[in-house]
Design a protein around this motif. Structure first.
Motif, PDB file in Angstrom:
ATOM      1  N   GLN A  74       0.830  -1.198   0.000  1.00 22.09           N
ATOM      2  CA  GLN A  74       0.000   0.000   0.000  1.00 22.09           C
ATOM      3  C   GLN A  74       0.873   1.259   0.000  1.00 22.09           C
ATOM      4  O   GLN A  74       0.572   2.228  -0.691  1.00 22.09           O
ATOM      5  N   LYS A  75       1.974   1.215   0.754  1.00 20.67           N
ATOM      6  CA  LYS A  75       2.888   2.356   0.783  1.00 20.67           C
ATOM      7  C   LYS A  75       3.536   2.561  -0.584  1.00 20.67           C
ATOM      8  O   LYS A  75       3.736   3.693  -1.024  1.00 20.67           O
ATOM      9  N   ILE A  76       3.849   1.455  -1.262  1.00 18.22           N
ATOM     10  CA  ILE A  76       4.517   1.560  -2.561  1.00 18.22           C
ATOM     11  C   ILE A  76       3.564   2.078  -3.641  1.00 18.22           C
ATOM     12  O   ILE A  76       3.904   2.969  -4.413  1.00 18.22           O
ATOM     13  N   TYR A  77       2.359   1.522  -3.680  1.00 13.40           N
ATOM     14  CA  TYR A  77       1.457   1.829  -4.800  1.00 13.40           C
ATOM     15  C   TYR A  77       0.367   2.849  -4.462  1.00 13.40           C
ATOM     16  O   TYR A  77      -0.393   3.255  -5.339  1.00 13.40           O
ATOM     17  N   GLY A  78       0.252   3.222  -3.204  1.00 16.92           N
ATOM     18  CA  GLY A  78      -0.733   4.241  -2.838  1.00 16.92           C
ATOM     19  C   GLY A  78      -2.029   3.647  -2.324  1.00 16.92           C
ATOM     20  O   GLY A  78      -2.437   2.574  -2.754  1.00 16.92           O
ATOM     21  N   ASP A  79      -2.689   4.352  -1.377  1.00 14.76           N
ATOM     22  CA  ASP A  79      -3.890   3.770  -0.780  1.00 14.76           C
ATOM     23  C   ASP A  79      -5.143   3.991  -1.631  1.00 14.76           C
ATOM     24  O   ASP A  79      -6.228   3.553  -1.261  1.00 14.76           O
ATOM     25  N   ASP A  80      -4.982   4.673  -2.780  1.00 15.97           N
ATOM     26  CA  ASP A  80      -6.127   4.701  -3.694  1.00 15.97           C
ATOM     27  C   ASP A  80      -6.142   3.437  -4.556  1.00 15.97           C
ATOM     28  O   ASP A  80      -7.188   3.027  -5.063  1.00 15.97           O
ATOM     29  N   LYS A  81      -4.987   2.809  -4.717  1.00 12.40           N
ATOM     30  CA  LYS A  81      -4.897   1.596  -5.542  1.00 12.40           C
ATOM     31  C   LYS A  81      -5.001   0.330  -4.693  1.00 12.40           C
ATOM     32  O   LYS A  81      -5.602  -0.659  -5.098  1.00 12.40           O
ATOM     33  N   ILE A  82      -4.351   0.323  -3.545  1.00 13.52           N
ATOM     34  CA  ILE A  82      -4.374  -0.852  -2.665  1.00 13.52           C
ATOM     35  C   ILE A  82      -5.223  -0.519  -1.439  1.00 13.52           C
ATOM     36  O   ILE A  82      -4.863   0.331  -0.633  1.00 13.52           O
ATOM     37  N   VAL A  83      -6.346  -1.183  -1.322  1.00 17.94           N
ATOM     38  CA  VAL A  83      -7.251  -0.946  -0.206  1.00 17.94           C
ATOM     39  C   VAL A  83      -7.232  -2.176   0.700  1.00 17.94           C
ATOM     40  O   VAL A  83      -7.403  -3.298   0.220  1.00 17.94           O
ATOM     41  N   LEU A  84      -6.993  -1.971   1.994  1.00 14.50           N
ATOM     42  CA  LEU A  84      -6.922  -3.113   2.907  1.00 14.50           C
ATOM     43  C   LEU A  84      -8.203  -3.209   3.730  1.00 14.50           C
ATOM     44  O   LEU A  84      -8.581  -2.258   4.407  1.00 14.50           O
ATOM     45  N   ARG A  85      -8.840  -4.337   3.656  1.00 13.83           N
ATOM     46  CA  ARG A  85     -10.056  -4.565   4.441  1.00 13.83           C
ATOM     47  C   ARG A  85      -9.943  -5.910   5.146  1.00 13.83           C
ATOM     48  O   ARG A  85     -10.646  -6.857   4.833  1.00 13.83           O
ATOM     49  N   PRO A  86      -9.029  -6.000   6.107  1.00 15.21           N
ATOM     50  CA  PRO A  86      -8.798  -7.299   6.763  1.00 15.21           C
ATOM     51  C   PRO A  86      -9.948  -7.695   7.680  1.00 15.21           C
ATOM     52  O   PRO A  86     -10.727  -6.848   8.113  1.00 15.21           O
ATOM     53  N   ARG A  87     -10.025  -8.977   7.941  1.00 10.78           N
ATOM     54  CA  ARG A  87     -10.976  -9.496   8.916  1.00 10.78           C
ATOM     55  C   ARG A  87     -10.203 -10.300   9.951  1.00 10.78           C
ATOM     56  O   ARG A  87      -9.092 -10.762   9.689  1.00 10.78           O
TER      57      ARG A  87
END
Lengths: 265, 92
Positions: A72-85
């Motif tokens: 997410q840091k490398i590609y940006g949080d608009d491209k990589i979205v984290l929704r862990p469970r």
């Protein structure tokens, strides 16, 4: 690749309104996740479609989530979205969870284990636009589609095999399914698909089965509800890293699911 | 209509047609040749369907693509991805 970019030039404006959310449910995929993300970024970048990658990690003990945070840091949080469970809760609920957070009007579902190659996604999108399909399914059984890693073509494993997932994807199992359900799609147990978001939402609501049967039920119910289905041949490269997570009783549940769908759809 | 009902309907239609001809239920005074052809028909149909199934599956197994190129391409891309990600600062 280059001719594809050229043929798409004229429709640019309409396409820019479309956004594709890739749902990646993961469990212990720390080896594969960076690779699949890298490939997704590469092919979406080359084809110019608007996209986001939603990683739904079910509390992997191997640190998949930490890797995802780095990506997410490398590609940006608009491209990589984290929704862990917090823990493993199953595929159907992972999709519901992912759809809730998706901002795209199309959803792409694929495995994170590199058996589904992102290079096919631009073809899925093109196919969807051509026919205005409600869903586009990857198929291993048509055209240039196929499989690597099963010692094909004449090996007995490709006919009937006593271990899932090869058995479930075998020609024999596929034939029986086609005869009984006549689903209008050639690959029922595959899970590399593109859906209109609202279509996926409605399908997930209706589908109750788990594992392989879930994928099958999705496409059978789609046909039942009158949705249109497009198909794109894909090559399926069996897991590069890690072990398959499916147990032997998948076959029993597959047969049960098949009969259930036979009697109810 | 569910697939199960479709199958039951199809099978009973064939069954009724078979019964009508074989036992001449409607008293149509059909020639004996009709009966002779009709009575083993379900078995013939089963055998034909079985042959068709085996031939189809056999043909599809024989022509199932083995995607060796795809596997090689993927391996090369994995290496490329690893190198590039390392450059971008990813710690595995």
């Amino acid at each position: 690749m280059s001719n594809m970019a050229g043929s798409r030039g004229g429709k640019r404006n309409r396409e820019e309104a479309d956004k594709y959310s890739v749902l990646l449910p993961t469990y212990n995929e720390r080896e594969n996740l960076p690779l699949i993300v890298w490939l997704l970024v590469k092919y979406f970048g080359e084809s110019g479609y608007n996209y986001e990658i939603i990683v739904i990690d079910d509390g992997s003990p191997d640190g998949t989530l930490q890797i995802a945070e780095q990506l997410q840091k490398i590609y940006g949080d608009d491209k990589i979205v984290l929704r862990p469970r917090a823990k493993k809760l199953g595929l159907g609920t992972a999709y519901i969870h992912g759809i809730k957070h998706a901002t795209g009007n199309f959803i792409i579902i694929m495995d994170a284990d590199l058996s589904h190659h992102p290079k096919f996604i631009p073809e899925f999108i093109k196919k969807q636009k051509e026919g205005g399909y409600d869903l586009v399914s990857g198929t291993r059984y048509r055209g240039d589609g196929g499989v690597y890693g099963w010692d094909l073509p004449m090996n007995y494993r490709s006919l009937f095999y006593v271990n899932s997932p090869v058995f479930l994807s075998s020609r024999g199992a596929n034939f029986v399914t086609q005869v009984l359900l006549r689903p209008g799609a050639s690959d029922l147990t595959g899970s590399f698909r593109l859906y209109k978001k609202d279509v996926l939402e409605r399908l997930v609501e209706r589908c109750v089965s788990k594992g392989y049967v879930f994928q099958m039920e999705m496409i059978v119910r789609a046909r039942q509800l009158g949705y249109t289905i497009g198909e794109v041949p894909i090559s399926f490269v069996d897991r590069v890293y890690g072990e398959s997570k499916l147990g032997g009783n998948e076959i029993v549940s597959f047969l049960k699911g098949l009969l259930t769908l036979f009697a109810t759809t | 209509m569910t697939k199960l009902l479709e199958w039951l309907l199809g099978v009973s239609l064939v069954g009724v047609a078979w019964g009508l001809v074989t036992f001449d239920l409607l008293d149509l005074q059909l020639p004996a040749a009709y009966k002779e052809v009709a009575w083993p028909m379900p078995v013939y149909l089963l055998v034909v369907f079985g042959c068709y199934s085996l031939a189809t599956i056999g043909y599809r197994v024989a022509t199932f693509n083995d995607c060796e190129e795809a596997a090689k391409e993927l391996q090369a891309q994995i290496q490329e991805a690893k190198d590039d990600l390392k450059k971008k600062g990813l710690k595995m």
